[in-house]
Write an enzyme that holds these catalytic residues in place. Structure first.
Site, short mmCIF file in Angstrom:
data_model
loop_
_atom_site.label_atom_id
_atom_site.label_comp_id
_atom_site.label_asym_id
_atom_site.label_seq_id
_atom_site.Cartn_x
_atom_site.Cartn_y
_atom_site.Cartn_z
CE1 TYR A 105 1.72 -3.43 -0.80
CE2 TYR A 105 2.21 -5.07 0.86
CZ TYR A 105 1.97 -3.76 0.51
OH TYR A 105 2.00 -2.78 1.45
NE ARG A 157 7.12 2.69 7.54
CZ ARG A 157 6.58 1.55 7.91
NH1 ARG A 157 6.94 0.98 9.03
NH2 ARG A 157 5.66 0.95 7.18
CE LYS A 175 -0.45 -2.54 2.71
NZ LYS A 175 -0.51 -3.49 3.83
CD GLU A 246 -0.01 0.35 4.12
OE1 GLU A 246 0.98 -0.39 4.27
OE2 GLU A 246 -1.11 0.16 4.67
CG ASP A 247 4.21 1.93 3.78
OD1 ASP A 247 3.99 1.24 4.79
OD2 ASP A 247 4.61 1.45 2.71
CG ASP A 269 -2.16 -2.94 6.97
OD1 ASP A 269 -2.87 -3.75 7.60
OD2 ASP A 269 -1.28 -3.30 6.17
CG ASP A 270 2.32 0.67 7.93
OD1 ASP A 270 2.68 -0.26 7.21
OD2 ASP A 270 1.99 1.78 7.50
CG ASN A 409 7.80 -6.16 4.04
OD1 ASN A 409 7.82 -4.95 3.82
ND2 ASN A 409 6.78 -6.78 4.61
CG ASN A 453 1.82 -10.19 3.23
OD1 ASN A 453 0.95 -9.34 3.22
ND2 ASN A 453 2.84 -10.20 2.39
#
Length: 548
Positions: A105, A157, A175, A246-247, A269-270, A409, A453
């Site tokens: 990850y 993203r 993930k 996610e993202d 999650d973001d 990150n 994290n």
């Protein structure tokens, strides 16, 4: 939770045989197949004579891995192992989590996504695109396992790297690997999904090895209809499935979460996971300063999903400790690419309006620090090096123990390194990072930074939701996860500057977070069945332990 057929549990007649068995990563044991199994399962001759223990296999994997010279080569080697022998892969990851997590990850997964077309080997998960409209349920039915957990992205993203299109599939895969390694969610229950709606990244559109749809991104109603069909089909094909967004880019992330959060078991999650891990770090930092949450002033560098997600949860925590909503909001400030977010600025996005306060415009972060005098700065804008020596020194002039969270990150996007944070604050910073950093020696003291994290949070949240059969995932669950994580930081951690538990404790952490999340689900009537007498024991009984 269903338990897949295993070589140790199934009778020989239940299992594939010979080469088909060796090619099934969920069942393959490689050179660990016993003499009796080799005879019973048609493996005689396919394997060399010596029978290895799982530990010997794991030792060999680590020896080979440590001989590789680049992190990307190590990522590829681990991916090959994942495709070949899942039990061994997760044994290696679980037993060496400090060393392996940065490889599967952040930060290595960012580079892997950038190079995904070059290193792509075997497909893992499902790719769904506009041409699948009207048939997404059929496509999902192609998946051979009973998914309980889906991580889905559209690749717009990826970390702080932007639009990587279908190359972003590395994120759901990574993930879900952490779900299994860190929280014991069985890999058979995990489904990575890429909504391949194209990319606006010109370099990828012109890359001969790009794996995705070679067209500009789908948008508007057509995009929403595709997502809606996916969400409907996923819940029909996999009843009760938990779906993690996610993202996604800001313009999609907030809207999709708002659309589905009250009618499906979903979270982002973001937004929510990042918020919980940051709140936990803040609570740990206050143990070192002796301060109260309601006395803090937070200044965020960034005003997107992560920043507003953290601010929202901090506001809720402040209100839970007695502050009014107006008081809590006033203690959280955002800085975006145009400067401080203030009330009189025209054209603010909806998610920023809540944190647009009465204040004269300020164009830069350093002036915002000197004007607002924050107790904590939180970097989530993916602007590498933004916490300059001047920024860090200004925080030290204002605070005896400045709280400095450089959470972006991969490492290239980090606002500052651990060494910079400590050196420019004379070792007084309470520091958390989004990428891993080694301990820092300063003035005869060893300071041990730990990552803020999301892997401390989302695996346990997913475990708790699955174990309880939760119908929804709520902000209250993330609040419970944050307080549980902070509680698991011990005094020795605090004394060495660590705001999170040691990563090798992650399965213990996830079990406790899972129990806290499940408790909320049962208490709020969101769970199926009756509350177990031993909630932590019930959650632990659901956890996959990779072994033969």
């Amino acid at each position: 939770m269903s338990v897949p057929v295993s070589v140790s549990a199934g009778s020989p007649s239940d299992l594939p045989r010979g080469m088909a068995l060796l090619r099934d990563p969920l069942l393959n044991k490689g050179t660990a197949f016993t003499e009796e199994e080799r005879d019973a399962l048609g493996l005689r001759g396919f394997l060399p004579a010596h029978v290895f223990s799982m530990q010997a296999q794991a030792d060999r994997v680590m020896a080979n891995l440590r001989g590789l010279t680049s992190d990307l080569a190590k990522y590829v080697a681990l991916n090959e192992l994942h495709d070949r022998n899942e039990a061994l892969f997760f044994r290696v990851v679980s037993d060496n989590i400090d060393e392996i997590q940065p490889l599967i990850y952040t930060p290595t997964v960012g580079l892997a996504c950038q190079r995904f077309g070059y290193i792509f080997q075997r497909p893992r998960g499902l790719f769904i695109g506009p041409n699948d409209r009207g048939h997404i349920a059929e496509l999902l039915n192609n998946w051979p396992y009973p998914a309980k957990l889906i991580v889905v992205t559209d690749g717009e993203r990826i970390l702080g790297l932007g639009d990587l299109g279908a190359n972003g599939m590395g994120i759901p895969v990574g993930k879900l690997s952490l779900y299994s390694a860190c929280a014991g969610v069985h890999p058979e229950l995990c489904l990575p999904v890429m909504l391949d709606v194209g990319t606006n990244n010109e370099a990828l559109l012109n890359d001969p090895y790009y794996i995705g749809l070679r067209q500009r991104r789908l948008g508007g109603a057509a995009y929403d209809e595709l997502v809606d069909e996916f969400m409907t089909a996923a819940r029909e094909v996999f009843p009760g499935v938990l779906i993690q967004f996610e993202d996604f880019a800001n313009h999609s992330a907030f809207r999709l979460l708002q659309k589905y959060r009250d009618k499906a078991c979903v979270f982002n999650d973001d937004i929510q996971g990042t918020a919980a891990v940051a709140l936990a770090g803040l609570l740990s930092a206050l143990r070192a300063t002796g301060g109260n949450l309601n006395d803090q002033r937070l200044l965020f560098l960034g005003a997107g999903e992560a920043a507003t997600g953290i601010a929202d949860l901090v506001v809720s925590a402040m209100m839970a400790q007695g502050a009014s909503e107006a008081e809590a909001l006033r203690r959280n400030w955002l800085v975006d690419s145009r400067g401080l977010v203030v009330k009189n600025r025209p054209g603010l996005s909806e998610h920023k309006l809540r944190y647009a306060h009465e204040q004269a415009p300020i164009g830069d972060f350093l002036t915002a620090i000197r004007t607002l005098k924050p107790t904590a700065i939180i970097g989530v804008a993916a602007v590498g090096g933004a916490f300059t020596p001047e920024v860090l020194q200004a925080m030290t002039e204002i605070n005896d123990r400045p709280i400095v969270f450089a959470l972006s990150n991969p490492t290239s996007k980090s606002e500052c390194s651990a060494e910079e944070a400590y050196r420019h604050t004379e070792g007084r910073a309470l520091f958390a990072c989004g990428s891993p950093y080694d301990p820092v020696q300063l003035n005869g003291k060893t300071l041990v930074p730990r990552q803020g994290n999301n892997s401390y949070i989302f695996p346990g949240v997913g475990l708790g939701a699955i174990a309880s059969g939760a119908r929804l995932v709520t902000d209250e669950m993330f609040m419970a996860a944050a307080y549980t994580l902070a509680h698991l930081v011990d005094e020795a951690d605090i004394l060495q500057g660590s705001l999170y538990p040691a990563l090798p404790r992650i399965r213990e952490v996830s079990a406790h977070i899972g129990a806290a999340v499940a408790e909320v689900a049962y208490r709020r009537g969101l769970a199926t069945g009756h509350v177990p007498n031993d909630l932590i024991g019930h959650v632990q009984s659901q956890m996959y332990d990779p072994h033969y």
